[in-house]
Design an enzyme around this catalytic site. Structure first.
Site, PDB file in Angstrom:
ATOM      1  N   GLY A   4      -6.419  45.813  31.340  1.00 47.72           N
ATOM      2  CA  GLY A   4      -6.931  47.091  31.488  1.00 47.72           C
ATOM      3  C   GLY A   4      -8.425  46.589  32.216  1.00 47.72           C
ATOM      4  N   SER A  31      -3.075  39.962  32.658  1.00 49.22           N
ATOM      5  CA  SER A  31      -4.261  40.572  33.654  1.00 49.22           C
ATOM      6  C   SER A  31      -5.663  40.099  32.922  1.00 49.22           C
ATOM      7  CB  SER A  31      -3.903  42.034  33.800  1.00 49.22           C
ATOM      8  OG  SER A  31      -4.520  42.368  34.763  1.00 49.22           O
ATOM      9  N   ALA A  32      -6.399  41.161  32.723  1.00 47.60           N
ATOM     10  CA  ALA A  32      -7.639  40.833  32.210  1.00 47.60           C
ATOM     11  C   ALA A  32      -7.696  40.254  31.015  1.00 47.60           C
ATOM     12  CB  ALA A  32      -8.165  42.515  31.453  1.00 47.60           C
ATOM     13  N   HIS A  68      -2.824  39.710  39.954  1.00 46.88           N
ATOM     14  CA  HIS A  68      -2.514  40.557  40.885  1.00 46.88           C
ATOM     15  C   HIS A  68      -3.046  40.285  42.272  1.00 46.88           C
ATOM     16  CE1 HIS A  68      -1.642  44.041  37.687  1.00 46.88           C
ATOM     17  NE2 HIS A  68      -2.882  43.576  37.148  1.00 46.88           N
ATOM     18  N   GLU A  80       1.814  39.125  41.495  1.00 48.94           N
ATOM     19  CA  GLU A  80       2.031  39.716  40.281  1.00 48.94           C
ATOM     20  C   GLU A  80       3.745  39.182  40.375  1.00 48.94           C
ATOM     21  OE1 GLU A  80       2.317  44.185  41.301  1.00 48.94           O
ATOM     22  OE2 GLU A  80       0.037  44.181  40.474  1.00 48.94           O
TER      23      GLU A  80
END
Lengths: 234, 234
Positions: free
Chosen positions: A87, A119-120, A156, A191
């Site tokens: 997020g 991700s985060a 990413h 990714e």
């Protein structure tokens, strides 16, 4: 004896939530019956936890949201494993700081509790979040993160696009700017890629590989399967 | 009686430095013989100032770098006009804070000294830099900026790309995330666009227009020439 799986992205184009990394999840979470999901990177924590719960139930894992109940610290203290969802990285770190969860997460993960980040959730596992791609929608008191590894990730990761007419900096230019200010190495994960860490062993897994940026050196292309133990030595 | 020109980007694909906004520069800087260039967003301040000096000489304007000499505050205090160049917004704001230049820049610009900003230099003219696109390579003590206008900008705005397979957030999603945390309106400027402010009058200029994001409302498409005076009322 840390045991980490740091995923670039939770959903790959054309697939479902966590589908592309299901084998890696099964592997890092082998023997785990329940985990605590850390949903603070998104604003709707209940909906986010429900998605994770539904998805991980298919792997036979029960999910509890860290925000469920009134003792997130106790929940992490007792957790069998954690999954820190993606997020906004600034919001995630800010909430971890305000709830005083940084120390317990760090201690438990360095002590061997399996840690999965996406991700985060992968950014905050690293030395700092200085190399997030996110918009700084909130201002954490520090950008120092869990430091489960002594380097930074850039999830990413996007290769420079030949023929682009956009004049904003490429991802590579941004990481070079980071190195104008800091010496911390940056592992960029395309990714589909992920990093698996077991103790002093680190390996690039998943698909599409990554790139390693060290200050003052040209970026190094990394293929799936590359061993990165040297990065763990800091 | 503020007099601002906030440019999305200093170079448009296929053109030279500041070429696409030369007419706007001539207009906002009419009568100005010299200005102070603020180069802190890039690491090589001398080279950056030299580019600006060469370019603005063609408009008959003498350029002094804020970092030249040992009194940047005094230079801004005495400046006829300022031009704050782009680069990394976090670094720019951090240096303005450390050098204690925020107050003097704000006071002079609100007092009528012409202020030109490009990209990061436009971000810092706004209420905060929470809506920059840049990587947080340094950690300023606050993200509050000069507040020459009571809203935020998002420069280099990119429309969502149909058919993209990249799973990172679109720019629109990022701005929506910002509005999960703050109520400040965000004016997104596509590359080629700029905002001109004179006192209580604001107008979108340049090419390609922009989009206005207000919390809880659908984004509003804005064409070149749109009047945005209402945004100045906060």
């Amino acid at each position: 004896m840390r045991r980490l799986l740091l995923i670039s992205n939770s959903t790959l184009h054309g697939g479902g939530y966590l589908d592309h990394c299901e084998d890696e999840l099964r592997d890092v979470l082998a023997g785990v019956g329940s985990l605590v999901f850390v949903p603070y990177a998104l604003v709707d924590r209940d909906a986010y936890t429900a998605s994770a719960r539904e998805r991980l139930a298919r792997l036979g894992i029960d999910v509890r949201g860290a925000h469920e109940g009134d003792d997130p610290r106790g929940a992490l203290e007792a957790a069998e494993a954690v999954f820190v969802g993606g997020g906004n990285t600034f919001r995630l770190l800010d909430r971890l700081q305000r709830l005083e969860l940084v120390d317990v997460l760090r201690r438990r993960a360095l002590g061997g509790m399996p840690y999965v980040g996406s991700s985060a959730g992968s950014n905050v596992a690293c030395r700092s979040i200085h190399t997030t791609n996110d918009m700084p929608i909130v201002h954490p008191r520090s950008l120092d993160a869990l430091a489960l590894v002594p380097f930074n990730l850039n999830p990413h990761y996007l290769d420079p696009e030949p023929g682009s007419t956009h004049m904003g900096e490429t991802r590579e230019q941004r990481i070079v700017q980071f190195h104008e200010e800091h010496a911390t190495p940056v592992l960029a994960l395309r990714e589909g890629a992920c990093l698996r860490v077991d103790g002093d062993r680190a390996e690039l897994r998943g698909t599409r590989g990554g790139r390693l940026f060290r200050r003052g050196e040209p970026p190094r292309e990394l293929e799936t399967g590359a061993r990165l133990d040297e990065l763990l030595r800091g």
